[in-house]
Design an enzyme around this catalytic site. Structure first.
Site, PDB file in Angstrom:
ATOM      1  N   TYR A  44       7.942   1.899  -7.386  1.00 14.10           N
ATOM      2  CA  TYR A  44       7.130   0.686  -7.491  1.00 14.10           C
ATOM      3  C   TYR A  44       6.753   0.397  -8.942  1.00 14.10           C
ATOM      4  O   TYR A  44       6.776  -0.753  -9.375  1.00 14.10           O
ATOM      5  CB  TYR A  44       5.894   0.785  -6.606  1.00 14.10           C
ATOM      6  N   GLU A  61       0.864  -1.172   0.000  1.00 12.24           N
ATOM      7  CA  GLU A  61       0.000   0.000   0.000  1.00 12.24           C
ATOM      8  C   GLU A  61       0.899   1.219   0.000  1.00 12.24           C
ATOM      9  O   GLU A  61       1.922   1.239   0.681  1.00 12.24           O
ATOM     10  CB  GLU A  61      -0.895   0.030   1.238  1.00 12.24           C
TER      11      GLU A  61
END
Length: 152
Positions: free
Chosen positions: A123, A111
């Protein structure tokens, strides 16, 4: 700057919490929560130090990955301001991804705050894809959490 990674222990708690509280001012984990994470058999926490200053932590990252569960979840990652923009975040992430594979995971989840473009760029570059949003997850700021997944 060359970094060295090692497995974190409860003895690292104060140094981890110093980075945690300075990085996540409004939503830092408590010392008790972090202590539990460090002691769990289902987690792997890594700490990083500069090879020239091995006693000072430059960052840390944690993974929840019960063996043979098929899934891994990156719990947290933080790099001290003095060590940012030097590849340490990527190094920590790659080490956790490798650990996930070693534990038999086929997917890694995480998250990330919707208002953190640097984390998103990292990411994305590692192949994570956004799969969902948790509205106003990060409190007290009311910032959305974007849930991301990497297929291994």
């Amino acid at each position: 700057m060359a970094f060295r990674l090692r497995r974190a222990t409860v003895a690292d708690l104060d140094a981890i919490m110093a980075i945690e509280s300075s990085t996540f001012a409004n939503d830092a984990w408590s010392s008790e929560s972090m202590r539990g994470e460090l002691a769990s058999t289902h987690t792997v926490y890594l700490v990083a130090s500069d090879q020239d200053a091995p006693d000072a932590l430059a960052g840390y990252a944690g993974l929840l990955a019960p063996r043979r569960s098929g899934n891994a979840d990156i719990q947290t990652i933080a790099v001290a301001p003095s060590a940012r923009r030097r590849g340490l975040g990527r190094m920590l992430m790659l080490a956790l991804i490798d650990e996930s594979r070693g534990r038999g995971a086929t997917h890694v989840f995480l998250e990330v705050r919707a208002d953190n473009p640097n984390a998103h760029a990292l990411y994305d570059s590692l192949g994570f894809e956004q799969i969902a949003v948790r509205a106003k997850y990060y409190q007290p700021d009311g910032v959305d959490a974007q849930i991301m997944r990497l297929a291994l």
